[in-house]
Write an enzyme that holds these catalytic residues in place. Structure first.
Site, mmCIF file in Angstrom:
data_model
loop_
_atom_site.group_PDB
_atom_site.id
_atom_site.type_symbol
_atom_site.label_atom_id
_atom_site.label_comp_id
_atom_site.label_asym_id
_atom_site.label_seq_id
_atom_site.Cartn_x
_atom_site.Cartn_y
_atom_site.Cartn_z
ATOM 1 N N ASN A 46 -24.019 10.146 18.395
ATOM 2 C CA ASN A 46 -25.219 10.891 17.999
ATOM 3 C C ASN A 46 -25.890 11.577 19.187
ATOM 4 O O ASN A 46 -26.550 12.607 19.004
ATOM 5 C CB ASN A 46 -26.213 9.925 17.342
ATOM 6 C CG ASN A 46 -27.548 10.588 17.087
ATOM 7 O OD1 ASN A 46 -27.687 11.368 16.157
ATOM 8 N ND2 ASN A 46 -28.542 10.306 17.931
ATOM 9 N N TYR A 106 -24.273 25.197 23.243
ATOM 10 C CA TYR A 106 -24.421 24.115 22.266
ATOM 11 C C TYR A 106 -23.457 24.341 21.094
ATOM 12 O O TYR A 106 -22.751 23.427 20.656
ATOM 13 C CB TYR A 106 -25.875 24.079 21.795
ATOM 14 C CG TYR A 106 -26.201 23.048 20.738
ATOM 15 C CD1 TYR A 106 -26.391 21.702 21.076
ATOM 16 C CD2 TYR A 106 -26.341 23.411 19.397
ATOM 17 C CE1 TYR A 106 -26.713 20.773 20.109
ATOM 18 C CE2 TYR A 106 -26.669 22.487 18.429
ATOM 19 C CZ TYR A 106 -26.854 21.160 18.788
ATOM 20 O OH TYR A 106 -27.176 20.226 17.825
ATOM 21 N N ALA A 107 -23.421 25.585 20.589
ATOM 22 C CA ALA A 107 -22.542 25.900 19.454
ATOM 23 C C ALA A 107 -21.080 25.662 19.832
ATOM 24 O O ALA A 107 -20.304 25.102 19.043
ATOM 25 C CB ALA A 107 -22.756 27.351 19.017
ATOM 26 N N ALA A 108 -20.706 26.066 21.055
ATOM 27 C CA ALA A 108 -19.317 25.885 21.484
ATOM 28 C C ALA A 108 -18.981 24.398 21.626
ATOM 29 O O ALA A 108 -17.904 23.943 21.221
ATOM 30 C CB ALA A 108 -19.084 26.607 22.814
ATOM 31 N N SER A 164 -22.740 20.314 14.295
ATOM 32 C CA SER A 164 -23.932 21.063 13.892
ATOM 33 C C SER A 164 -23.469 22.288 13.111
ATOM 34 O O SER A 164 -22.345 22.771 13.321
ATOM 35 C CB SER A 164 -24.688 21.510 15.150
ATOM 36 O OG SER A 164 -25.651 22.497 14.815
ATOM 37 N N VAL A 201 -24.456 8.790 28.097
ATOM 38 C CA VAL A 201 -23.052 9.083 27.762
ATOM 39 C C VAL A 201 -22.370 9.997 28.771
ATOM 40 O O VAL A 201 -21.163 10.223 28.687
ATOM 41 C CB VAL A 201 -22.899 9.655 26.327
ATOM 42 C CG1 VAL A 201 -23.384 8.673 25.286
ATOM 43 C CG2 VAL A 201 -23.591 11.016 26.182
ATOM 44 N N ILE A 219 -32.704 19.640 10.834
ATOM 45 C CA ILE A 219 -33.194 18.335 10.399
ATOM 46 C C ILE A 219 -34.462 18.065 11.191
ATOM 47 O O ILE A 219 -34.416 17.949 12.427
ATOM 48 C CB ILE A 219 -32.139 17.226 10.695
ATOM 49 C CG1 ILE A 219 -30.798 17.534 10.002
ATOM 50 C CG2 ILE A 219 -32.680 15.849 10.323
ATOM 51 C CD1 ILE A 219 -30.818 17.532 8.510
ATOM 52 N N LYS A 227 -20.441 21.914 20.010
ATOM 53 C CA LYS A 227 -20.437 21.288 18.674
ATOM 54 C C LYS A 227 -19.207 21.720 17.873
ATOM 55 O O LYS A 227 -18.726 20.972 17.026
ATOM 56 C CB LYS A 227 -21.729 21.625 17.929
ATOM 57 C CG LYS A 227 -22.969 20.956 18.540
ATOM 58 C CD LYS A 227 -22.892 19.450 18.467
ATOM 59 C CE LYS A 227 -24.182 18.774 18.866
ATOM 60 N NZ LYS A 227 -24.128 17.308 18.754
#
Ligand code: NAD
Length: 251
Positions: free
Chosen positions: A91, A156-158, A143, A65, A189, A160
């Protein structure tokens, strides 16, 4: 058969996690599934298994992607084979654990390129077909880290968190065409990789903080995505569903 004959693309769906579980769940409900991932052989095998196990049509298309040509080819191959696109599940995701002071430009850019720009590339590519059809459902993986923040993964948090705002913004633009964009924010998960790398005590400690009495599994996200892809979820757009065993009630 809640997705009978719907054509659905799932990115990052040749691994053993949420993507492949969702692709298989969609097929079980009658969808024609386009499996895509960065590994040619595994992508082909995952789509063959779907054809064999559920008796639906499925193709496997290599797609990183972060590569616009791959994304354009994914959409072109889907339209060539099936003539329409009813659903897209963004995903594909990646995380590189590191504290902010140690994150390199390369790590930051990689996480953003896959998690948020990859989502943008795929959405931009499928929208013309969905607008022509005047219908479509796009489900993107955020997330709980994107809602609550998380140490050692600020990039990653930013990214998501960006998925949430992106889905609302584009959802607002294309609602007039009957196209819906929603996000899912999973808590932890488990997948075979996480099972391997998570120290047992750390996992047990984390699970004690979750109100519902079991760990999250890929099927929990697959079932939520199924609902959002199906006509049963038609009146939902711009939403982020937090699927985390109720973690948000206690954090
Ligand atoms: P996973 O690693 O099993 O699946 C991710 C898939 O994305 C893999 O198949 C991988 O090959 C693919 N991928 C990676 N980079 C790609 C790229 N550039 N182009 C295309 N595909 C690429 O992980 P998972 O745990 O099933 O996570 C699936 C999604 O859910 C991710 O977006 C992840 O960020 C999100 N998520 C997972 C959890 C969790 O606890 N597992 C929690 C919150 C959010």
């Amino acid at each position: 058969m809640r997705l009978q004959d719907k054509v659905i693309i799932v990115t990052g769906s040749a691994g053993a996690g949420i993507g492949q579980t969702s692709a298989r769940r969609f097929a079980e409900e009658g969808a024609k599934v386009v499996v895509s991932d960065t590994h040619q052989k595994r992508t082909k095998e995952a789509s063959e298994m779907i054809r064999d196990d559920f008796g639906v049509e499925s193709i496997g298309v290599l797609c990183d992607v972060t590569n616009q040509e791959h994304v354009d080819n994914l959409v072109a191959a889907t339209l060539e084979k099936f003539g329409r696109i009813d659903g897209l599940m963004n995903n594909a995701g990646i995380n590189v654990l590191n504290e902010c002071v140690d994150i390199t430009d390369e790590q930051w850019d990689l996480v953003f390129d896959v998690c948020i720009k990859g989502t943008f590339r795929c959405v931009r590519a499928v929208l013309p077909a969905m607008i022509k059809q005047e219908s479509g459902s796009i489900v993107s993986l955020s997330s709980t880290a994107g809602l609550e923040g998380a140490p050692n993964q600020c990039h990653y948090a930013a990214a998501k968190a960006g998925v949430v705002a992106f889905s609302k913004s584009v959802g607002n633009e294309v609602a007039k065409h009957g196209i819906r964009l929603n996000a899912i924010a999973p808590g932890l998960i488990m997948n075979p990789f996480l099972e391997r790398i998570y120290p047992k005590e750390q996992l047990e400690g984390y699970l004690e903080t979750i109100p519902l009495p079991r760990k999250g599994e890929p099927k929990d996200i697959a079932n939520t995505a199924l609902f959002l892809m199906s006509d049963e979820g038609y009146y939902l757009t711009g939403q982020t569903l937090c699927v985390s065993g109720g973690s948000w009630m206690v954090s």
